[in-house]
Write a protein that holds these residues in place. Sequence first.
Motif, PDB file in Angstrom:
ATOM      1  N   VAL A 293      21.436 -69.585 -15.578  1.00 22.00           N
ATOM      2  CA  VAL A 293      20.967 -70.934 -15.266  1.00 22.00           C
ATOM      3  C   VAL A 293      21.401 -71.288 -13.849  1.00 22.00           C
ATOM      4  CG1 VAL A 293      21.012 -73.358 -15.944  1.00 22.00           C
ATOM      5  CG2 VAL A 293      21.215 -71.566 -17.695  1.00 22.00           C
ATOM      6  N   ARG A 294      20.419 -71.568 -12.988  1.00 20.01           N
ATOM      7  CA  ARG A 294      20.698 -71.940 -11.593  1.00 20.01           C
ATOM      8  C   ARG A 294      20.344 -73.404 -11.343  1.00 20.01           C
ATOM      9  NH1 ARG A 294      17.603 -68.026  -7.650  1.00 20.01           N
ATOM     10  NH2 ARG A 294      18.408 -69.582  -6.182  1.00 20.01           N
ATOM     11  N   ASP A 295      21.143 -74.044 -10.514  1.00 18.15           N
ATOM     12  CA  ASP A 295      20.819 -75.396 -10.047  1.00 18.15           C
ATOM     13  C   ASP A 295      19.943 -75.241  -8.808  1.00 18.15           C
ATOM     14  OD1 ASP A 295      20.646 -77.905  -8.984  1.00 18.15           O
ATOM     15  OD2 ASP A 295      22.806 -78.278  -8.881  1.00 18.15           O
ATOM     16  N   ILE A 296      18.634 -75.311  -8.996  1.00 13.78           N
ATOM     17  CA  ILE A 296      17.705 -75.051  -7.899  1.00 13.78           C
ATOM     18  C   ILE A 296      17.718 -76.177  -6.871  1.00 13.78           C
ATOM     19  CG2 ILE A 296      15.680 -76.110  -8.968  1.00 13.78           C
ATOM     20  CD1 ILE A 296      15.867 -72.781  -6.982  1.00 13.78           C
ATOM     21  N   SER A 297      18.286 -77.327  -7.235  1.00  8.24           N
ATOM     22  CA  SER A 297      18.327 -78.459  -6.300  1.00  8.24           C
ATOM     23  C   SER A 297      19.519 -78.386  -5.346  1.00  8.24           C
ATOM     24  CB  SER A 297      18.393 -79.781  -7.079  1.00  8.24           C
ATOM     25  OG  SER A 297      19.645 -79.921  -7.724  1.00  8.24           O
ATOM     26  N   HIS A 298      20.453 -77.482  -5.631  1.00  8.16           N
ATOM     27  CA  HIS A 298      21.668 -77.405  -4.821  1.00  8.16           C
ATOM     28  C   HIS A 298      21.401 -76.669  -3.512  1.00  8.16           C
ATOM     29  CE1 HIS A 298      25.884 -76.826  -3.726  1.00  8.16           C
ATOM     30  NE2 HIS A 298      26.217 -77.649  -4.710  1.00  8.16           N
ATOM     31  N   THR A 299      21.991 -77.164  -2.420  1.00  9.83           N
ATOM     32  CA  THR A 299      21.767 -76.536  -1.110  1.00  9.83           C
ATOM     33  C   THR A 299      22.321 -75.114  -1.049  1.00  9.83           C
ATOM     34  OG1 THR A 299      23.822 -77.545  -0.302  1.00  9.83           O
ATOM     35  CG2 THR A 299      21.764 -78.728   0.130  1.00  9.83           C
ATOM     36  N   GLU A 300      23.309 -74.805  -1.885  1.00 11.90           N
ATOM     37  CA  GLU A 300      23.936 -73.482  -1.885  1.00 11.90           C
ATOM     38  C   GLU A 300      23.478 -72.637  -3.070  1.00 11.90           C
ATOM     39  OE1 GLU A 300      26.602 -72.178   0.472  1.00 11.90           O
ATOM     40  OE2 GLU A 300      25.202 -73.533   1.449  1.00 11.90           O
ATOM     41  N   VAL A 328      16.736 -68.805 -14.912  1.00 17.11           N
ATOM     42  CA  VAL A 328      16.221 -70.154 -15.135  1.00 17.11           C
ATOM     43  C   VAL A 328      16.520 -71.016 -13.910  1.00 17.11           C
ATOM     44  CG1 VAL A 328      16.631 -72.275 -16.425  1.00 17.11           C
ATOM     45  CG2 VAL A 328      16.321 -70.139 -17.648  1.00 17.11           C
ATOM     46  N   LEU A 329      15.513 -71.703 -13.413  1.00 14.70           N
ATOM     47  CA  LEU A 329      15.684 -72.599 -12.263  1.00 14.70           C
ATOM     48  C   LEU A 329      15.748 -74.026 -12.789  1.00 14.70           C
ATOM     49  CD1 LEU A 329      12.974 -70.982  -9.956  1.00 14.70           C
ATOM     50  CD2 LEU A 329      15.370 -70.330 -10.235  1.00 14.70           C
ATOM     51  N   ASN A 330      16.971 -74.492 -12.989  1.00 16.88           N
ATOM     52  CA  ASN A 330      17.174 -75.802 -13.606  1.00 16.88           C
ATOM     53  C   ASN A 330      17.136 -76.933 -12.568  1.00 16.88           C
ATOM     54  OD1 ASN A 330      17.737 -77.633 -15.680  1.00 16.88           O
ATOM     55  ND2 ASN A 330      19.947 -77.403 -15.442  1.00 16.88           N
ATOM     56  N   LYS A 331      16.996 -78.145 -13.058  1.00 15.56           N
ATOM     57  CA  LYS A 331      17.010 -79.386 -12.270  1.00 15.56           C
ATOM     58  C   LYS A 331      15.801 -79.515 -11.335  1.00 15.56           C
ATOM     59  CE  LYS A 331      22.063 -79.603 -12.435  1.00 15.56           C
ATOM     60  NZ  LYS A 331      23.315 -79.950 -11.746  1.00 15.56           N
ATOM     61  N   ILE A 332      14.627 -79.032 -11.801  1.00 10.13           N
ATOM     62  CA  ILE A 332      13.423 -79.178 -10.974  1.00 10.13           C
ATOM     63  C   ILE A 332      13.020 -80.641 -10.843  1.00 10.13           C
ATOM     64  CG2 ILE A 332      12.540 -76.867 -11.483  1.00 10.13           C
ATOM     65  CD1 ILE A 332      10.612 -78.189 -13.487  1.00 10.13           C
ATOM     66  N   ASP A 333      13.582 -81.492 -11.734  1.00  8.39           N
ATOM     67  CA  ASP A 333      13.291 -82.925 -11.626  1.00  8.39           C
ATOM     68  C   ASP A 333      13.947 -83.552 -10.401  1.00  8.39           C
ATOM     69  OD1 ASP A 333      15.549 -82.148 -13.360  1.00  8.39           O
ATOM     70  OD2 ASP A 333      16.031 -84.290 -13.329  1.00  8.39           O
ATOM     71  N   LEU A 334      14.858 -82.798  -9.761  1.00  8.27           N
ATOM     72  CA  LEU A 334      15.569 -83.321  -8.592  1.00  8.27           C
ATOM     73  C   LEU A 334      15.008 -82.837  -7.261  1.00  8.27           C
ATOM     74  CD1 LEU A 334      19.291 -83.080  -9.792  1.00  8.27           C
ATOM     75  CD2 LEU A 334      17.723 -85.025  -9.938  1.00  8.27           C
ATOM     76  N   ILE A 335      13.972 -82.000  -7.308  1.00  3.45           N
ATOM     77  CA  ILE A 335      13.405 -81.490  -6.055  1.00  3.45           C
ATOM     78  C   ILE A 335      12.002 -82.053  -5.865  1.00  3.45           C
ATOM     79  CG2 ILE A 335      14.785 -79.372  -6.069  1.00  3.45           C
ATOM     80  CD1 ILE A 335      12.336 -77.876  -7.063  1.00  3.45           C
ATOM     81  N   SER A 336      11.646 -82.281  -4.608  1.00  6.35           N
ATOM     82  CA  SER A 336      10.343 -82.878  -4.307  1.00  6.35           C
ATOM     83  C   SER A 336       9.286 -81.830  -4.008  1.00  6.35           C
ATOM     84  CB  SER A 336      10.472 -83.826  -3.103  1.00  6.35           C
ATOM     85  OG  SER A 336      11.042 -83.147  -2.002  1.00  6.35           O
TER      86      SER A 336
END
Length: 428
Positions: A293-300, A328-336
């Motif tokens: 599980v990755r936080d895709i919204s994180h800059t790093e 898994v690319l999580n937190k897609i709700d946080l990216i535009s």
Amino acid sequence: MTKETEDFSSSSKCAMVIYPDLRERSRSSCNPEARLEETIGLALAIKLKIVHSSVLHLREIRPSTLFGQGQVSLLKSYVAEKDVDLLILGSSLTPVQQRNLEKALRCKVIDRTALILEIFGARARTAEGRLQVELAALMYQRSRLVRSWTHLERQRGGLGFIGGPGETQLEMDRRLISQRIIKLKKELEDVKRTRSLHRQARKRVPYAVVALVGYTNAGKSTLFNRLTRADVFAEDLLFATLDPTMRIVKLPSGKEIILSDTVGFISDLPAHLIASFRATLEEVLEADLIVHVRDISHTETLNQKQEVIKVLEELELSEALEKNFIEVLNKIDLISEPVQALFISPDSIPLSALTGQGVEVLLKRIEEKLGEQHRIAEVIVPLSAGEKLAWFYQHGEVLSRRDEKDGIHLSVRLSPENWMRYRKIKLH
């Protein structure tokens, strides 16, 4: 770079967070600003009041104090001006550097490892988790006998690295610490054996085990709760989950699996800390499928992915990363921007554990991946071989059955492990 940080906590303990950035190291992919933010996140995870934070660039490391004389003076002025109780450094400190900085600044000083251990001490809930935390803390403390050991005083949780005057102090010498380490390792071996028995019992059911792994705060527990309808502690905090949690999840076909939520990984985790939590990570070693599980919204996010892969490779899971692995690319709700614009593998699954978007796709992919690992055996079981027939029903999925004069014709789907057992004992 210097900035004042908003008071996120009602805690009365004022902390200053500094990330020492060596100029040579700054040319690497490591972003000092991101490392500073991560250290601040660790401090906020235990409700510290951050009154100042900054990156200090170093031309060279001073063996006695880490920083040069001018930077020590600068830190001393910050401590006095902000009434700082605790200095947190986002890197490692030697015992000598720690002691000298405390004398020069007249405040408590801890490094990244001690901060992580403090969080672990405050968060561990199970007996196993507490054993692991204490073992890691003792191994860290063994080289720092110039300081007082306070892990036996649990008035506020944690391990006492941050505790101030008024707390019970217990001075332990190297011999006593070593004895305690030996005892803890034996206790963890017992835990290990118990977990092994539990795994063997699960294999007899049998359920496939799917392990969630990822960088700390990537959203594993939120996804775990979404998939299992459980209520595992999940907050926007680093290391919100420390103890392994397992639940049954039903796939779209109706087949059930066991889903495991594991401790989050973090960069530059000391080797002895990884070793101490190996019992927890053994659930990953035994898993039929790993879901990263990755936080895709994180800059790093890319650096975080590399850190997770590095730890998995240290656990000798290179082969599993090639075959039994889902990203898994999580937190897609946080990216535009569209996920496709982020140069992500087309095999990755974008989703939001918070909203549920993409979760059904993940469940289908898990089912497909598990199905790829299974093999179908066509066997004829003699009519008198009741035990052999029962073995297939117990260890596999019987797809079809035909009772004939020459025996019972079965088409059975078997896991890789049971396929090897089937071939070895020559049930056919």
